[in-house]
Write a protein that holds these residues in place. Structure first.
Motif, mmCIF file in Angstrom:
data_model
loop_
_atom_site.group_PDB
_atom_site.id
_atom_site.type_symbol
_atom_site.label_atom_id
_atom_site.label_comp_id
_atom_site.label_asym_id
_atom_site.label_seq_id
_atom_site.Cartn_x
_atom_site.Cartn_y
_atom_site.Cartn_z
ATOM 1 N N VAL B 177 0.968 -1.040 0.185
ATOM 2 C CA VAL B 177 -0.201 0.151 0.123
ATOM 3 C C VAL B 177 1.137 1.216 -0.476
ATOM 4 C CG1 VAL B 177 -1.890 1.167 0.932
ATOM 5 C CG2 VAL B 177 -1.801 -1.254 1.237
ATOM 6 N N VAL B 178 1.934 0.644 0.561
ATOM 7 C CA VAL B 178 2.438 2.355 0.478
ATOM 8 C C VAL B 178 3.463 2.321 -0.692
ATOM 9 C CG1 VAL B 178 4.958 3.166 1.353
ATOM 10 C CG2 VAL B 178 3.563 2.109 3.246
ATOM 11 N N HIS B 179 3.874 1.861 -1.007
ATOM 12 C CA HIS B 179 4.524 2.000 -3.058
ATOM 13 C C HIS B 179 2.812 2.561 -3.524
ATOM 14 C CE1 HIS B 179 7.826 -0.084 -0.515
ATOM 15 N NE2 HIS B 179 8.188 0.306 -1.300
ATOM 16 N N ASN B 180 1.929 1.861 -3.488
ATOM 17 C CA ASN B 180 1.201 2.197 -3.870
ATOM 18 C C ASN B 180 -0.273 2.870 -4.411
ATOM 19 O OD1 ASN B 180 2.224 -0.026 -6.860
ATOM 20 N ND2 ASN B 180 1.890 -1.622 -5.078
#
Lengths: 160, 189
Positions: B177-180
């Motif tokens: 979630v942090v990346h996308n």
């Protein structure tokens, strides 16, 4: 928000536009009037001296180096002062403190991580997802990725 | 005074083009923002909820407690079933979904009580959202698509959940979630 004590919020920035947007977002959405905010910038204290100890001009090189470090530190401090000034104009009444951290032999990621872990009472760290070295396709930069994994306090990654 | 009841959220169907019955959460004031707090049934979720109530949420904000539950509906779209059998399967699917929703409701109510202990004003503006994951809509991608759809101002996740990971490592869902995500993300340790 039922906090009696002052909480410390750390915001790590660099010179990029992403960091400025992250700072504005933080002032608007997270920071309240009773906070103490550490606005952190890591400046690169590279050594310009040679290892030529025998040379006559060595002490001159040292003087030049000291001047150079002072200038770089002054640039960092002025960047942070500008950000604090913008926040105060926008109406932020918290206690805003600028912290210019020097990068010695450690990388900037580790310097920020050490500062976060050592500050007692730090509630959270706020970083922008990308910074000055932004790759076009990377969704999260290397510094914010490292900090999310390795810092012991909660981290907020601000994206735009 | 109680938090809003659990909405039975049906995944909108992009393939058939049927209208999406998911309503957006209500924003209670123009200055308030929508905050997603992603929880699961692990013990760590209480830390996440307490962080949200203590440090982030303000009384005018809407806090959505979001959880994802695995649910496989029985497929009935094949051509050779009679209409009577199709209706039976549809009813069965709805009943199963309701049962699962009721079971998740109990742990969401407990978390809402935690928020109430900290700040009752935030508890009044709480909402619950349950999303259903399937084998072809895995949990991580489902969270990211819902974040893109609802556009909250902030998403709060824990660093680990039901999986067994060490103290400062980051779980796979939080990492994804942090990346996308297109929206600011906060990770609670």
């Amino acid at each position: 928000m039922s906090e009696g004590k002052k909480r410390i919020i750390i915001v790590a920035v660099d010179e990029s536009e992403h960091s400025k947007n992250a700072w504005k977002w933080a002032c608007k959405n997270i920071i309240i009037d009773s906070d103490v905010v550490h606005l952190v910038h890591v400046f690169n204290k590279t050594s310009i001296s040679t290892y030529d100890f025998v040379s006559k001009d060595y002490h001159k090189l040292l003087e030049l180096e000291a001047e150079y470090h002072k200038k770089v530190e002054e640039i960092s401090a002025s960047l942070l002062r500008k950000m604090i000034h913008e926040a105060k104009e926008a109406g932020c009444k918290a206690d805003l403190k600028s912290k210019v951290l020097e990068k010695g032999e450690k990388s900037p990621k580790q310097v920020i991580q050490d500062h976060c872990d050592k500050t007692e009472g730090a509630a959270m760290l706020i970083v922008s997802s990308r910074g000055a070295g932004a790759l076009g396709r990377a969704f999260v930069g290397s510094v914010s990725d490292y900090l999310v994994h390795n810092v012991k306090i909660p981290v907020v990654v601000v994206k735009n | 005074m109680a938090a809003k009841e659990v909405l039975v959220v049906v995944d909108g169907d992009e393939k058939t083009g049927r209208p999406d019955p998911e309503p957006l959460p209500i924003l209670h004031s123009p200055k308030g923002k929508m905050i997603f707090v992603c929880v699961d049934q692990s013990a760590f979720s209480t830390n996440v909820v307490e962080f949200a109530a203590n440090h982030i949420a303000r009384p005018e904000d809407t806090v959505c407690l979001v959880t994802v539950v695995p649910f496989e509906p029985v497929p009935y779209r094949t051509g050779h079933l009679s209409q009577k059998v199709k209706n039976e399967i549809k009813d069965f699917n709805q009943k199963a979904r309701k049962e699962i929703t009721e079971k998740t409701q109990s742990f969401l109510q407990e978390l809402a009580l935690r928020i109430k202990d900290i700040n009752a004003a935030i508890h009044d503006n709480c909402e619950f959202r349950v999303f259903y994951s399937r084998h072809d809509r895995p949990l991580k991608k489902l969270l990211v698509t819902k974040i893109e759809k609802y556009k909250p101002s902030l998403v709060i996740l824990g660093c680990r959940g039901l999986g067994k990971v060490g103290r400062t490592f980051l779980g796979s869902v939080s990492d994804f979630v942090v990346h996308n995500s297109t929206v600011p993300v906060a990770i609670v340790k």
